[in-house]
Design a protein around this motif. Structure first.
Motif, PDB file in Angstrom:
ATOM      1  N   ARG A  39       0.838  -1.212   0.000  1.00 46.76           N
ATOM      2  CA  ARG A  39       0.000   0.000   0.000  1.00 46.76           C
ATOM      3  C   ARG A  39       0.865   1.251   0.000  1.00 46.76           C
ATOM      4  O   ARG A  39       0.546   2.245  -0.657  1.00 46.76           O
ATOM      5  CB  ARG A  39      -0.935  -0.007   1.212  1.00 46.76           C
ATOM      6  N   SER A  40       1.968   1.217   0.719  1.00 50.71           N
ATOM      7  CA  SER A  40       2.875   2.355   0.775  1.00 50.71           C
ATOM      8  C   SER A  40       3.455   2.668  -0.599  1.00 50.71           C
ATOM      9  O   SER A  40       3.453   3.814  -1.049  1.00 50.71           O
ATOM     10  CB  SER A  40       4.007   2.061   1.766  1.00 50.71           C
ATOM     11  N   GLY A  41       3.952   1.636  -1.281  1.00 51.38           N
ATOM     12  CA  GLY A  41       4.542   1.837  -2.599  1.00 51.38           C
ATOM     13  C   GLY A  41       3.530   2.296  -3.630  1.00 51.38           C
ATOM     14  O   GLY A  41       3.818   3.188  -4.448  1.00 51.38           O
ATOM     15  N   LEU A  42       2.337   1.704  -3.589  1.00 48.97           N
ATOM     16  CA  LEU A  42       1.301   2.095  -4.538  1.00 48.97           C
ATOM     17  C   LEU A  42       0.866   3.539  -4.307  1.00 48.97           C
ATOM     18  O   LEU A  42       0.672   4.308  -5.263  1.00 48.97           O
ATOM     19  CB  LEU A  42       0.094   1.161  -4.413  1.00 48.97           C
ATOM     20  N   ALA A  43       0.716   3.922  -3.033  1.00 50.43           N
ATOM     21  CA  ALA A  43       0.309   5.290  -2.715  1.00 50.43           C
ATOM     22  C   ALA A  43       1.366   6.299  -3.139  1.00 50.43           C
ATOM     23  O   ALA A  43       1.053   7.467  -3.390  1.00 50.43           O
ATOM     24  CB  ALA A  43       0.031   5.423  -1.216  1.00 50.43           C
ATOM     25  N   ALA A  44       2.612   5.842  -3.241  1.00 50.42           N
ATOM     26  CA  ALA A  44       3.705   6.716  -3.685  1.00 50.42           C
ATOM     27  C   ALA A  44       3.765   6.812  -5.203  1.00 50.42           C
ATOM     28  O   ALA A  44       4.600   7.544  -5.746  1.00 50.42           O
ATOM     29  CB  ALA A  44       5.037   6.198  -3.148  1.00 50.42           C
TER      30      ALA A  44
END
Length: 206
Positions: free
Chosen positions: A166-171
C-alpha cells in the motif's frame, strides 16, 4: 518494464527474520507476565505503541519500548539470521547508486544484520527514524525517491507485506511482491521467492 531505481523492503523481502521477531516478542511478553503467542499475534498487526496499549495496559509505553529496543539490539548481536536465497547475488548485480532500502526497522539494526549475513549495503537507507509516518503511508518510499533524485514513477518497489504494498502504490510506484504464494491486493506482479524475482529485477534496470 524499465525502472531507474529499485527500493527494497528488508524483513521478509531480503532477509528471513520471522523467528527472531517471534523470539523477541516472546521474551518481551515474559518480562510482563503476558502470553507470548497472544502478544506476538497482536504485534504482527499493529505498531509497537499500539501493541503495548493492547497487551500491557497501564504500563509506561516508554518503558515498554525501551525494553523492546534492548531485546531487538541484543538479537542483532547474538541471534541467527539468514538472507533469502539469491539476495546477495541480486544486490551485488545492481549499481550501488540505483537501489535503496526502505524499512520500518532502524538503520543500525539493518546494518548489523547485513554485516552478519554478508549482504552488500546500499548508499541509502530510509528507516523508522527517517520519517514521521511509516508504512502504509507513502512517505517512506517518497522520501527514498526524493533522496535518490528519482521520479516515483521510475521506481520499482520490492515488498512482501500488505502495508508495504500500500505504501509503494500510494507513492505512485510499481510494486512487485516476493516470498508469498499470492500477490497482495494492488501489486503489479508476484513471485513466490526472491530468487525467482531476481533476474526480472535486474532486467528492470536495463
Amino acid at each position: 518494464m524499465t525502472s531507474t531505481f529499485v527500493l527494497f523492503d528488508v524483513d521478509g523481502t531480503l532477509m528471513d527474520a520471522v523467528a527472531n521477531q517471534r523470539r523477541v516478542w516472546h521474551e518481551w511478553a515474559a518480562r510482563y507476565g503476558a502470553d507470548g503467542d497472544e502478544v506476538y499475534a497482536v504485534a504482527l498487526r499493529t505498531r509497537p505503541v499500539e501493541t503495548f496499549a493492547a497487551v500491557a495496559p497501564g504500563r509506561d509505553p516508554d518503558e515498554c519500548l525501551a525494553l523492546l529496543h534492548a531485546l531487538e539490539d541484543e538479537d542483532v548481536r547474538t541471534g541467527s539470521y539468514g538472507a533469502f536465497d539469491g539476495a546477495a547475488e541480486l544486490l551485488n548485480a545492481l549499481p550501488v547508486d540505483r537501489w535503496a532500502l526502505v524499512t520500518s526497522n532502524y538503520e543500525h539494526r539493518v546494518r548489523g544484520r547485513f554485516e552478519r549475513t554478508g549482504l552488500p549495503m546500499p548508499g541509502l537507507i530510509v528507516d523508522a527514524a527517517s520519517v514521521a509516518e511509516g508504512k502504509p503511508s507513502p512517505v517512506p518510499y517518497l522520501l527514498a525517491a526524493e533522496k535518490l533524485g528519482a521520479d516515483p514513477a521510475d521506481c520499482l518497489v520490492i515488498e512482501d507485506a500488505p502495508s508495504g504494498v500500500r505504501s509503494g502504490l500510494a507513492a505512485g510506484m510499481t510494486v512487485w511482491t516476493v516470498n508469498t504464494e499470492a500477490p497482495h491486493p494492488g501489486a503489479h506482479r508476484n513471485f513466490r521467492s526472491l530468487a525467482e524475482a531476481a533476474p526480472h529485477i535486474v532486467d528492470a534496470l536495463t
